[in-house]
Design a protein around this motif. Structure first.
Motif, PDB file in Angstrom:
ATOM      1  N   GLY A 141       0.750  -1.229   0.045  1.00 52.43           N
ATOM      2  CA  GLY A 141       0.039   0.124  -0.053  1.00 52.43           C
ATOM      3  C   GLY A 141       0.876   1.313  -0.045  1.00 52.43           C
ATOM      4  O   GLY A 141       2.069   1.175  -0.029  1.00 52.43           O
ATOM      5  N   ILE A 142       0.112   2.353   0.182  1.00 53.94           N
ATOM      6  CA  ILE A 142       0.690   3.651  -0.041  1.00 53.94           C
ATOM      7  C   ILE A 142       0.954   4.457   1.479  1.00 53.94           C
ATOM      8  O   ILE A 142       1.580   5.448   1.348  1.00 53.94           O
ATOM      9  CB  ILE A 142       0.242   4.608  -0.944  1.00 53.94           C
ATOM     10  N   ARG A 143       0.384   3.859   2.464  1.00 54.93           N
ATOM     11  CA  ARG A 143       0.354   4.707   3.883  1.00 54.93           C
ATOM     12  C   ARG A 143       0.764   3.521   4.903  1.00 54.93           C
ATOM     13  O   ARG A 143       0.196   3.144   5.896  1.00 54.93           O
ATOM     14  CB  ARG A 143      -0.906   5.111   4.077  1.00 54.93           C
ATOM     15  N   PRO A 144       2.172   3.451   4.811  1.00 57.34           N
ATOM     16  CA  PRO A 144       2.702   2.340   5.935  1.00 57.34           C
ATOM     17  C   PRO A 144       2.895   3.371   7.326  1.00 57.34           C
ATOM     18  O   PRO A 144       3.553   4.437   6.998  1.00 57.34           O
ATOM     19  CB  PRO A 144       4.189   1.881   5.368  1.00 57.34           C
ATOM     20  N   LEU A 145       2.937   2.818   8.147  1.00 56.25           N
ATOM     21  CA  LEU A 145       3.462   3.326   9.680  1.00 56.25           C
ATOM     22  C   LEU A 145       4.805   2.979  10.009  1.00 56.25           C
ATOM     23  O   LEU A 145       4.867   1.740  10.123  1.00 56.25           O
ATOM     24  CB  LEU A 145       2.319   3.017  10.818  1.00 56.25           C
ATOM     25  N   LEU A 146       5.628   3.610  10.093  1.00 53.63           N
ATOM     26  CA  LEU A 146       7.011   3.260  10.491  1.00 53.63           C
ATOM     27  C   LEU A 146       7.208   3.489  12.030  1.00 53.63           C
ATOM     28  O   LEU A 146       7.318   4.406  12.575  1.00 53.63           O
ATOM     29  CB  LEU A 146       7.842   4.163   9.838  1.00 53.63           C
ATOM     30  N   VAL A 147       7.337   2.175  12.664  1.00 55.13           N
ATOM     31  CA  VAL A 147       7.231   2.457  14.067  1.00 55.13           C
ATOM     32  C   VAL A 147       8.734   2.172  14.766  1.00 55.13           C
ATOM     33  O   VAL A 147       9.429   1.279  14.386  1.00 55.13           O
ATOM     34  CB  VAL A 147       6.233   1.315  14.744  1.00 55.13           C
ATOM     35  N   GLY A 148       9.170   3.001  15.414  1.00 55.68           N
ATOM     36  CA  GLY A 148      10.467   3.029  15.884  1.00 55.68           C
ATOM     37  C   GLY A 148      10.551   3.223  17.610  1.00 55.68           C
ATOM     38  O   GLY A 148       9.661   4.201  18.116  1.00 55.68           O
ATOM     39  N   GLY A 149      11.525   2.404  18.237  1.00 59.30           N
ATOM     40  CA  GLY A 149      11.884   2.576  19.603  1.00 59.30           C
ATOM     41  C   GLY A 149      13.163   3.006  19.814  1.00 59.30           C
ATOM     42  O   GLY A 149      14.018   2.279  19.345  1.00 59.30           O
ATOM     43  N   GLY A 150      13.670   3.996  20.612  1.00 53.07           N
ATOM     44  CA  GLY A 150      15.042   4.586  20.469  1.00 53.07           C
ATOM     45  C   GLY A 150      15.559   4.687  19.284  1.00 53.07           C
ATOM     46  O   GLY A 150      15.125   5.371  18.625  1.00 53.07           O
ATOM     47  N   THR A 151      16.823   4.127  19.423  1.00 53.59           N
ATOM     48  CA  THR A 151      17.584   4.230  18.129  1.00 53.59           C
ATOM     49  C   THR A 151      16.956   3.240  16.835  1.00 53.59           C
ATOM     50  O   THR A 151      17.648   3.597  16.008  1.00 53.59           O
ATOM     51  CB  THR A 151      19.025   3.659  18.159  1.00 53.59           C
ATOM     52  N   GLY A 152      15.985   2.680  17.162  1.00 53.05           N
ATOM     53  CA  GLY A 152      15.226   2.174  16.025  1.00 53.05           C
ATOM     54  C   GLY A 152      14.682   3.115  15.041  1.00 53.05           C
ATOM     55  O   GLY A 152      14.115   2.723  13.941  1.00 53.05           O
ATOM     56  N   PRO A 164       4.393   7.843   3.835  1.00 57.22           N
ATOM     57  CA  PRO A 164       4.979   7.014   5.296  1.00 57.22           C
ATOM     58  C   PRO A 164       4.469   8.076   6.417  1.00 57.22           C
ATOM     59  O   PRO A 164       4.379   9.289   6.362  1.00 57.22           O
ATOM     60  CB  PRO A 164       6.289   6.970   5.224  1.00 57.22           C
ATOM     61  N   VAL A 165       4.145   7.263   7.672  1.00 54.68           N
ATOM     62  CA  VAL A 165       3.864   8.052   8.780  1.00 54.68           C
ATOM     63  C   VAL A 165       4.878   7.465   9.853  1.00 54.68           C
ATOM     64  O   VAL A 165       4.991   6.224   9.790  1.00 54.68           O
ATOM     65  CB  VAL A 165       2.387   7.870   9.405  1.00 54.68           C
ATOM     66  N   ILE A 166       5.536   8.225  10.842  1.00 56.31           N
ATOM     67  CA  ILE A 166       6.568   7.907  11.721  1.00 56.31           C
ATOM     68  C   ILE A 166       5.752   8.045  13.200  1.00 56.31           C
ATOM     69  O   ILE A 166       5.233   9.089  13.473  1.00 56.31           O
ATOM     70  CB  ILE A 166       7.742   8.731  11.580  1.00 56.31           C
ATOM     71  N   ALA A 167       5.949   6.866  13.788  1.00 54.93           N
ATOM     72  CA  ALA A 167       5.445   6.924  15.173  1.00 54.93           C
ATOM     73  C   ALA A 167       6.885   6.668  16.026  1.00 54.93           C
ATOM     74  O   ALA A 167       7.370   5.441  15.617  1.00 54.93           O
ATOM     75  CB  ALA A 167       4.457   5.834  15.432  1.00 54.93           C
ATOM     76  N   TRP A 168       7.266   7.221  16.870  1.00 51.57           N
ATOM     77  CA  TRP A 168       8.694   7.115  17.674  1.00 51.57           C
ATOM     78  C   TRP A 168       8.473   7.238  19.074  1.00 51.57           C
ATOM     79  O   TRP A 168       7.798   8.340  19.672  1.00 51.57           O
ATOM     80  CB  TRP A 168       9.615   7.962  17.044  1.00 51.57           C
ATOM     81  N   GLY A 169       9.156   6.291  19.875  1.00 55.50           N
ATOM     82  CA  GLY A 169       8.944   6.646  21.308  1.00 55.50           C
ATOM     83  C   GLY A 169      10.481   6.601  21.943  1.00 55.50           C
ATOM     84  O   GLY A 169      11.038   5.711  21.406  1.00 55.50           O
ATOM     85  N   THR A 170      10.424   7.129  23.123  1.00 54.13           N
ATOM     86  CA  THR A 170      11.748   7.233  23.854  1.00 54.13           C
ATOM     87  C   THR A 170      11.228   7.324  25.338  1.00 54.13           C
ATOM     88  O   THR A 170      10.202   7.826  25.623  1.00 54.13           O
ATOM     89  CB  THR A 170      12.560   8.017  23.434  1.00 54.13           C
ATOM     90  N   ARG A 171      12.264   7.105  26.160  1.00 52.78           N
ATOM     91  CA  ARG A 171      12.022   7.299  27.665  1.00 52.78           C
ATOM     92  C   ARG A 171      11.637   8.478  28.195  1.00 52.78           C
ATOM     93  O   ARG A 171      10.902   8.978  28.803  1.00 52.78           O
ATOM     94  CB  ARG A 171      12.958   6.680  28.564  1.00 52.78           C
ATOM     95  N   ASP A 172      12.671   9.518  27.847  1.00 53.94           N
ATOM     96  CA  ASP A 172      12.748  10.842  28.507  1.00 53.94           C
ATOM     97  C   ASP A 172      12.241  11.984  27.307  1.00 53.94           C
ATOM     98  O   ASP A 172      12.012  11.918  26.326  1.00 53.94           O
ATOM     99  CB  ASP A 172      14.224  11.168  28.647  1.00 53.94           C
ATOM    100  N   SER A 173      11.387  12.856  27.902  1.00 56.98           N
ATOM    101  CA  SER A 173      10.594  13.915  27.136  1.00 56.98           C
ATOM    102  C   SER A 173      11.769  14.821  26.554  1.00 56.98           C
ATOM    103  O   SER A 173      11.340  15.502  25.486  1.00 56.98           O
ATOM    104  CB  SER A 173       9.732  14.688  28.191  1.00 56.98           C
ATOM    105  N   GLU A 174      12.743  15.013  27.110  1.00 59.62           N
ATOM    106  CA  GLU A 174      13.807  16.118  26.603  1.00 59.62           C
ATOM    107  C   GLU A 174      14.418  15.617  25.178  1.00 59.62           C
ATOM    108  O   GLU A 174      14.342  16.172  24.253  1.00 59.62           O
ATOM    109  CB  GLU A 174      15.070  16.382  27.465  1.00 59.62           C
TER     110      GLU A 174
END
Length: 259
Positions: free
Chosen positions: A102-113, A131-141
């Motif tokens: 398809g044309i709208r993948p969600l790219l999901v990363g954690g940390g350096t992923g 593409p859409v990026i969703a990224w998560g990390t521990r610290d808000s800074e």
């Protein structure tokens, strides 16, 4: 050429946030070879070792690495100076652009992923995908600083950011973020990169909803071309350098569940 060491020079090193760094390299001769999202490189550090890294950015002039300090290799990277010389083996592994549905993948990363997903976003966007990026990390800074950095690097790409301390962006892990996003948006495919536990939890969840995400695996890498066998992915018939690092979750589910 894969397997051969190519000399490169450090153009710049930037501390993007308290945790994450951005290293820009240029080939001393010629242009960087073409590479697909998911392919990686080995950085040769004199008197130390070769460090596997994802390609975070690539053009005809240089290539970039997104990393954090986790050991002697990355500590050495964080202490490089402009003009320092290194060696790289690149590109290694198999890309995943032809795997994306398809044309709208969600790219999901954690940390350096996040690293391979930056390049994937740029690469796929040039080919007409959204593409859409969703990224998560521990610290808000880190979350705030990296998001601002990404807004300049991948303009036009929709970004969703989560922080586990709940002081910036979505409150929770990137897994929690994805669970929320799929209730509100429709995605044609999913690409996961990051900690093994994150990919296992999210991969299992997505599989239960009828989606078989692309997972970008990490393992020990030595020769980079699959000859030495060090990159064997446990409980599967695959070698990361030869067959990966991109696999559908269903292909490597036994790796997550039994190792």
């Amino acid at each position: 050429m894969p397997g051969l060491v190519t000399p490169v020079r450090v153009l710049s090193l930037k501390r993007v946030s308290p945790t994450y760094w951005w290293l820009e390299l240029e080939l001393i001769e010629g242009e960087p070879p073409l590479a697909e999202p998911g392919q990686f490189l080995l950085i040769w550090l004199p008197r130390l070792k070769e460090v596997p890294m994802s390609v975070a950015y690539l053009n005809k002039y240089n290539l970039c690495i997104f990393f954090k300090i986790v050991g002697k290799g990355t500590e050495r990277l964080a202490n490089l100076r402009q003009g320092d010389y290194l060696g790289i083996k690149f590109p290694l592994g198999r890309g995943f652009s032809n795997m994306v549905r398809g044309i709208r993948p969600l790219l999901v990363g954690g940390g350096t992923g996040l690293a391979p997903l930056i390049y994937a976003s740029l690469y796929l966007s040039k080919r007409g995908l959204q593409p859409v990026i969703a990224w998560g990390t521990r610290d808000s800074e880190d979350a705030e600083a990296v998001e601002k950095f990404l807004e300049k690097l991948v303009p036009g790409t929709k970004l969703f950011v989560a922080s586990e301390d709940c002081k910036y962006g979505f409150c929770g892990t990137v897994v929690d973020l994805v669970r929320t996003l799929i209730k509100e948006h429709s995605f044609s495919d999913f690409v996961l990169a990051g900690p093994k536990a994150m990919m296992q939890e999210l991969g299992s969840f997505l599989l239960s909803t009828g989606h078989d995400p692309i997972t970008l695996l990490e393992t020990k890498v030595r020769c980079g071309v699959g000859m030495c066998g060090a990159c064997y992915i446990k409980n599967t018939p695959y070698l990361l350098c030869k067959d990966g690092p991109a696999f559908r979750f269903s292909q490597v589910r036994s790796y997550f569940e039994n190792s």
